[in-house]
Design a protein around this motif. Structure first.
Motif, PDB file in Angstrom:
ATOM      1  N   ASP A   1      -2.094  -6.275  81.690  1.00  0.00           N
ATOM      2  CA  ASP A   1      -1.580  -5.823  80.393  1.00  0.00           C
ATOM      3  C   ASP A   1      -0.615  -4.668  80.618  1.00  0.00           C
ATOM      4  OD1 ASP A   1      -1.102  -4.985  77.834  1.00  0.00           O
ATOM      5  OD2 ASP A   1      -3.207  -4.759  77.265  1.00  0.00           O
ATOM      6  N   LEU A   2       0.642  -4.836  80.224  1.00  0.00           N
ATOM      7  CA  LEU A   2       1.648  -3.806  80.461  1.00  0.00           C
ATOM      8  C   LEU A   2       1.557  -2.630  79.490  1.00  0.00           C
ATOM      9  CD1 LEU A   2       4.774  -5.949  81.392  1.00  0.00           C
ATOM     10  CD2 LEU A   2       3.248  -4.659  82.894  1.00  0.00           C
ATOM     11  N   SER A   3       0.594  -2.678  78.572  1.00  0.00           N
ATOM     12  CA  SER A   3       0.338  -1.491  77.748  1.00  0.00           C
ATOM     13  C   SER A   3      -0.524  -0.487  78.512  1.00  0.00           C
ATOM     14  CB  SER A   3      -0.356  -1.878  76.440  1.00  0.00           C
ATOM     15  OG  SER A   3      -1.662  -2.371  76.685  1.00  0.00           O
ATOM     16  N   THR A   4      -1.015  -0.890  79.678  1.00  0.00           N
ATOM     17  CA  THR A   4      -1.795   0.008  80.536  1.00  0.00           C
ATOM     18  C   THR A   4      -0.965   1.246  80.863  1.00  0.00           C
ATOM     19  OG1 THR A   4      -2.959  -1.857  81.547  1.00  0.00           O
ATOM     20  CG2 THR A   4      -2.959   0.215  82.776  1.00  0.00           C
ATOM     21  N   PRO A   5      -1.541   2.448  80.735  1.00  0.00           N
ATOM     22  CA  PRO A   5      -0.756   3.666  80.993  1.00  0.00           C
ATOM     23  C   PRO A   5      -0.726   4.051  82.467  1.00  0.00           C
ATOM     24  CG  PRO A   5      -2.936   4.256  80.197  1.00  0.00           C
ATOM     25  CD  PRO A   5      -2.869   2.750  80.164  1.00  0.00           C
ATOM     26  N   VAL A   6       0.288   4.809  82.821  1.00  0.00           N
ATOM     27  CA  VAL A   6       0.374   5.398  84.159  1.00  0.00           C
ATOM     28  C   VAL A   6      -0.718   6.454  84.299  1.00  0.00           C
ATOM     29  CG1 VAL A   6       1.796   6.824  85.693  1.00  0.00           C
ATOM     30  CG2 VAL A   6       2.856   5.005  84.329  1.00  0.00           C
ATOM     31  N   LEU A   7      -1.464   6.397  85.400  1.00  0.00           N
ATOM     32  CA  LEU A   7      -2.510   7.379  85.667  1.00  0.00           C
ATOM     33  C   LEU A   7      -2.031   8.377  86.716  1.00  0.00           C
ATOM     34  CD1 LEU A   7      -5.607   4.994  85.871  1.00  0.00           C
ATOM     35  CD2 LEU A   7      -4.603   6.074  83.856  1.00  0.00           C
ATOM     36  N   LYS A   8      -2.774   9.462  86.879  1.00  0.00           N
ATOM     37  CA  LYS A   8      -2.393  10.504  87.830  1.00  0.00           C
ATOM     38  C   LYS A   8      -2.145   9.956  89.234  1.00  0.00           C
ATOM     39  CE  LYS A   8      -5.284  14.146  85.730  1.00  0.00           C
ATOM     40  NZ  LYS A   8      -6.410  15.061  86.022  1.00  0.00           N
ATOM     41  N   GLN A   9      -3.032   9.075  89.690  1.00  0.00           N
ATOM     42  CA  GLN A   9      -2.994   8.641  91.082  1.00  0.00           C
ATOM     43  C   GLN A   9      -2.052   7.469  91.346  1.00  0.00           C
ATOM     44  OE1 GLN A   9      -5.491   8.392  88.899  1.00  0.00           O
ATOM     45  NE2 GLN A   9      -7.047   6.899  89.490  1.00  0.00           N
ATOM     46  N   ASN A  10      -1.348   6.977  90.324  1.00  0.00           N
ATOM     47  CA  ASN A  10      -0.436   5.842  90.518  1.00  0.00           C
ATOM     48  C   ASN A  10       0.832   6.299  91.225  1.00  0.00           C
ATOM     49  OD1 ASN A  10      -1.275   4.487  87.258  1.00  0.00           O
ATOM     50  ND2 ASN A  10      -2.242   4.120  89.235  1.00  0.00           N
ATOM     51  N   ASN A  11       1.101   5.720  92.392  1.00  0.00           N
ATOM     52  CA  ASN A  11       2.294   6.107  93.147  1.00  0.00           C
ATOM     53  C   ASN A  11       3.329   4.990  93.240  1.00  0.00           C
ATOM     54  OD1 ASN A  11       0.820   4.449  94.802  1.00  0.00           O
ATOM     55  ND2 ASN A  11       0.722   5.855  96.530  1.00  0.00           N
ATOM     56  N   GLY A  12       3.029   3.843  92.633  1.00  0.00           N
ATOM     57  CA  GLY A  12       3.978   2.749  92.698  1.00  0.00           C
ATOM     58  C   GLY A  12       3.737   1.719  91.614  1.00  0.00           C
ATOM     59  N   LEU A  13       4.813   1.047  91.239  1.00  0.00           N
ATOM     60  CA  LEU A  13       4.746  -0.068  90.301  1.00  0.00           C
ATOM     61  C   LEU A  13       5.639  -1.163  90.870  1.00  0.00           C
ATOM     62  CD1 LEU A  13       3.705  -1.153  87.576  1.00  0.00           C
ATOM     63  CD2 LEU A  13       5.768  -0.227  86.522  1.00  0.00           C
ATOM     64  N   LEU A  14       5.037  -2.239  91.321  1.00  0.00           N
ATOM     65  CA  LEU A  14       5.762  -3.322  91.973  1.00  0.00           C
ATOM     66  C   LEU A  14       5.751  -4.561  91.092  1.00  0.00           C
ATOM     67  CD1 LEU A  14       4.369  -2.938  95.613  1.00  0.00           C
ATOM     68  CD2 LEU A  14       6.312  -1.770  94.540  1.00  0.00           C
ATOM     69  N   VAL A  15       6.906  -5.172  90.957  1.00  0.00           N
ATOM     70  CA  VAL A  15       7.044  -6.360  90.118  1.00  0.00           C
ATOM     71  C   VAL A  15       7.635  -7.477  90.975  1.00  0.00           C
ATOM     72  CG1 VAL A  15       7.922  -7.289  87.956  1.00  0.00           C
ATOM     73  CG2 VAL A  15       7.521  -4.835  88.183  1.00  0.00           C
ATOM     74  N   PHE A  16       6.879  -8.557  91.108  1.00  0.00           N
ATOM     75  CA  PHE A  16       7.297  -9.662  91.964  1.00  0.00           C
ATOM     76  C   PHE A  16       7.538 -10.930  91.149  1.00  0.00           C
ATOM     77  CE2 PHE A  16       4.763  -7.004  94.898  1.00  0.00           C
ATOM     78  CZ  PHE A  16       5.769  -6.712  95.807  1.00  0.00           C
ATOM     79  N   SER A  17       8.487 -11.710  91.614  1.00  0.00           N
ATOM     80  CA  SER A  17       8.778 -12.988  90.969  1.00  0.00           C
ATOM     81  C   SER A  17       7.621 -13.947  91.172  1.00  0.00           C
ATOM     82  CB  SER A  17      10.055 -13.588  91.563  1.00  0.00           C
ATOM     83  OG  SER A  17       9.841 -13.909  92.935  1.00  0.00           O
ATOM     84  N   GLU A  18       7.624 -14.978  90.366  1.00  0.00           N
ATOM     85  CA  GLU A  18       6.576 -16.002  90.472  1.00  0.00           C
ATOM     86  C   GLU A  18       6.578 -16.625  91.860  1.00  0.00           C
ATOM     87  OE1 GLU A  18       6.704 -19.710  88.013  1.00  0.00           O
ATOM     88  OE2 GLU A  18       5.045 -18.709  86.973  1.00  0.00           O
TER      89      GLU A  18
END
Length: 436
Positions: A336-353
């Motif tokens: 769910d992309l409504s999930t918020p960024v948390l303190k410990q998040n250091n990356g957000l990776l988006v991959f194709s199908e």
């Protein structure tokens, strides 16, 4: 631990995907809303100390630590609290969260002032007040880590950043080297630690050169270039690589006389001592073959992931197959992309199908590559057999508790079997059986 080979010689040779390493951090605009879950750390959840309708400012306390092993949560925006409701986290669990509607002014709370630190107790109080947790991904409260029960003589700074794609820590070295050093000096001074090693993988030569030049004038601080081998940044691997010491089975780094801090964590200590601004933002690497403009982004904690993706863009001709918070080896898939960024998040990776689709697993060919790759010297193929038999005694003998779920075994498996997932299930099973 169970092999003659040193841990540093094990692991997996993952691809050197560091496309954003040379990109300076870009500050993301204030989001349309901020959602602050009260569980952003290992330990007891925070208790909300604001209610719907309250006005908050940047640096206002919104979540009080629920005990010693916990960490305060602060607002990264000025605005109005619109609710305190339960939200679902990326792991599927629910917890209370404070939702804030920003006013766009970013007014700083008058209570934000540099702390007065004169000794160990006041340093620990400052780190606790900062709301600081391990920013390498684990989220363990830093004040607790700086309060070991056994004597410690060595500080190790974890700048390995061994997962593909992630470059947030590398940018911390390059953009905030002064606060990295001031944080190190403060920890060494007030905890009376005489030796510090800064561990950096050799695939980051600019970071090594910069930190070597800064460390020359600081007594006891030494930069240690490390082999580029995953999972070089795992605490037990890192400790052995830079000190030659081994953390005993079931023990903590302090049992080897060591405290390990992520580079962004120790840099945040330096920033907090200078400004008094608690942890309210976080640098994230946004990358992956589906991202239009990969970036290192400074994000306000609590920003919905959708807004981060909107800021970087998703390629129009690509079907998104998977979104991961963290790195590709140990990160968590997001539903769910409504999930918020948390303190410990250091990356957000988006991959194709296409890139996210896993090959069908084949029968195990007993090649032993999972055994050769395990940085803890475990035998995943043997452990899988014991787990299938539900043999808790055998799992205990095979030291399943040492598994850190790094993913090396799955990565090297030619049959593409879900080895790490099996290890995780085996670890949980053994833990439950031991508690009976």
């Amino acid at each position: 631990m169970l092999k003659k080979l040193k841990r540093a010689a094990l692991g997996a040779r993952v691809p050197h995907e560091k496309g954003t390493a040379g990109m300076e951090t870009v500050k993301m605009p204030v989001p349309t809303k901020v959602v602050l879950p009260m569980q952003q750390h290992i330990g007891a959840p925070c208790t909300p100390v604001v209610k719907k309708g309250d006005t908050v400012q940047v640096g206002t306390l919104v979540g009080q630590a629920g005990g010693f092993v916990s960490a305060n949560i602060y607002s990264g925006v000025s605005g109005t609290v619109t609710g305190v409701d339960n939200v679902r986290l990326s792991n599927g669990s629910f917890c209370p969260a404070v939702t804030i509607q920003p006013d766009g002014e970013q007014t700083v709370d008058p209570a934000v002032k540099p702390p007065v630190v004169t000794d160990k107790e006041s340093l620990l109080a400052a780190v606790q007040a900062c709301g600081l947790v391990g920013l390498g991904g684990a989220g363990f409260p830093t004040a607790v880590k700086l309060s070991p029960k056994t004597p410690v003589d060595t500080l190790v700074i974890n700048g390995a950043e061994c997962e593909p794609y992630l470059t947030a820590d590398a940018r911390e070295f390059l953009e905030n080297s002064e606060t990295v050093m001031s944080g190190i000096e403060a920890v060494m001074k007030y905890l009376d630690i005489k030796k510090c090693f800064i561990g950096i993988e050799r695939n980051k030569p600019e970071c090594i050169d910069l930190m070597c030049s800064l460390a020359k004038g600081v007594a006891g601080v030494e930069v240690k270039p490390l082999p580029s081998r995953y999972p070089q940044g795992a605490e037990k691997v890192l400790i052995e690589s830079v000190t030659g010491r081994e953390v005993p089975q079931g023990g903590l780094p302090a049992d080897a006389g060591v405290i390990v801090l992520n580079v962004t964590t120790v840099s945040t200590i330096g920033k907090y001592l200078a400004t008094g601004m608690p942890l309210v933002t976080r640098r994230m690497t946004v990358d992956g073959d589906a991202v239009k403009e990969p970036k290192n982004v400074e994000v306000i904690v609590g920003t919905p992931l959708q807004e981060v993706l909107d800021f970087c863009g998703v390629k129009e001709d690509v079907t998104v197959g998977k979104v991961i918070m963290g790195g590709p080896m140990m990160g968590v898939a997001v539903a769910d992309l409504s999930t918020p960024v948390l303190k410990q998040n250091n990356g957000l990776l988006v991959f194709s199908e296409a890139k996210a689709t896993l090959p069908a697993p084949q029968p195990c060919i007993r090649c032993g590559r999972c055994i050769d790759a395990c940085p803890m010297g475990l035998e995943p193929v043997v452990i899988a057999g014991a787990f299938n038999k539900k043999d808790a005694a055998a799992l205990d003998k095979l030291c399943i508790d040492l598994c850190m779920l790094c993913g090396s075994c799955s990565y090297v498996c030619p049959a593409k079997r879900p080895v790490t997932q099996t290890m995780s299930l085996a670890k949980d099973f053994a833990k439950k059986e031991a508690s009976k």
